[in-house]
Scaffold this motif. Structure first.
Motif, mmCIF file in Angstrom:
data_model
loop_
_atom_site.group_PDB
_atom_site.id
_atom_site.type_symbol
_atom_site.label_atom_id
_atom_site.label_comp_id
_atom_site.label_asym_id
_atom_site.label_seq_id
_atom_site.Cartn_x
_atom_site.Cartn_y
_atom_site.Cartn_z
ATOM 1 N N GLN A 32 0.818 -1.214 0.000
ATOM 2 C CA GLN A 32 0.000 0.000 0.000
ATOM 3 C C GLN A 32 0.855 1.270 0.000
ATOM 4 N N CYS A 33 1.758 1.388 0.984
ATOM 5 C CA CYS A 33 2.494 2.644 1.145
ATOM 6 C C CYS A 33 3.957 2.543 0.718
ATOM 7 N N LYS A 34 4.406 1.368 0.311
ATOM 8 C CA LYS A 34 5.765 1.127 -0.189
ATOM 9 C C LYS A 34 6.859 1.398 0.846
ATOM 10 N N SER A 35 6.527 1.351 2.118
ATOM 11 C CA SER A 35 7.544 1.525 3.150
ATOM 12 C C SER A 35 8.041 0.154 3.601
ATOM 13 N N PRO A 36 9.268 0.068 4.108
ATOM 14 C CA PRO A 36 9.772 -1.240 4.542
ATOM 15 C C PRO A 36 9.069 -1.720 5.806
ATOM 16 N N LYS A 37 8.824 -3.023 5.869
ATOM 17 C CA LYS A 37 8.168 -3.612 7.032
ATOM 18 C C LYS A 37 8.703 -5.017 7.233
ATOM 19 N N MET A 38 8.517 -5.551 8.434
ATOM 20 C CA MET A 38 8.913 -6.921 8.716
ATOM 21 C C MET A 38 7.913 -7.864 8.042
ATOM 22 N N PRO A 39 8.368 -8.995 7.502
ATOM 23 C CA PRO A 39 7.427 -9.910 6.859
ATOM 24 C C PRO A 39 6.475 -10.550 7.861
ATOM 25 N N PRO A 44 3.908 -0.790 9.987
ATOM 26 C CA PRO A 44 3.875 0.189 11.078
ATOM 27 C C PRO A 44 3.446 1.583 10.633
ATOM 28 N N SER A 45 3.565 1.895 9.339
ATOM 29 C CA SER A 45 3.220 3.250 8.911
ATOM 30 C C SER A 45 1.764 3.381 8.480
ATOM 31 N N CYS A 46 1.221 2.395 7.748
ATOM 32 C CA CYS A 46 -0.170 2.531 7.300
ATOM 33 C C CYS A 46 -1.129 1.605 8.045
ATOM 34 N N GLY A 47 -0.633 0.604 8.754
ATOM 35 C CA GLY A 47 -1.485 -0.252 9.577
ATOM 36 C C GLY A 47 -2.273 -1.290 8.811
ATOM 37 N N THR A 48 -1.788 -1.712 7.651
ATOM 38 C CA THR A 48 -2.502 -2.730 6.880
ATOM 39 C C THR A 48 -1.730 -4.038 6.904
ATOM 40 N N ALA A 55 -7.293 -3.895 12.943
ATOM 41 C CA ALA A 55 -7.827 -3.212 14.118
ATOM 42 C C ALA A 55 -6.736 -3.085 15.166
ATOM 43 N N GLY A 56 -6.629 -1.923 15.763
ATOM 44 C CA GLY A 56 -5.646 -1.692 16.812
ATOM 45 C C GLY A 56 -4.293 -1.247 16.298
ATOM 46 N N ALA A 57 -4.150 -1.056 15.008
ATOM 47 C CA ALA A 57 -2.871 -0.600 14.464
ATOM 48 C C ALA A 57 -2.747 0.902 14.674
#
Length: 61
Positions: A32-39, A44-48, A55-57
């Motif tokens: 969605q936001c093209k930011s790095p995240k843990m698999p 952490p940035s968009c909560g998806t 929920a709760g992100a």
């Protein structure tokens, strides 16, 4: 007390410690936001997660 009978050589010591190195965490890219995240975790940035809003992100605006 347990005391070693022979001196542990540098080679033997290093072979024992061969798997003790640190590895960098693997990162994937959020679709969605093209930011790095843990698999297998919510972004952490968009909560998806898997295209759904989790929920709760914590959302950062």
């Amino acid at each position: 007390m347990a005391v070693p009978k022979k001196k542990t050589s540098k080679s033997r010591k290093n072979m024992r410690r061969a798997h003790d190195f640190l590895t960098a965490p693997s990162l994937s890219v959020c679709p969605q936001c093209k930011s790095p995240k843990m698999p297998h975790r919510a972004c952490p940035s968009c909560g998806t997660y898997k295209g759904k809003e989790v929920a709760g992100a914590a959302k950062q605006a």
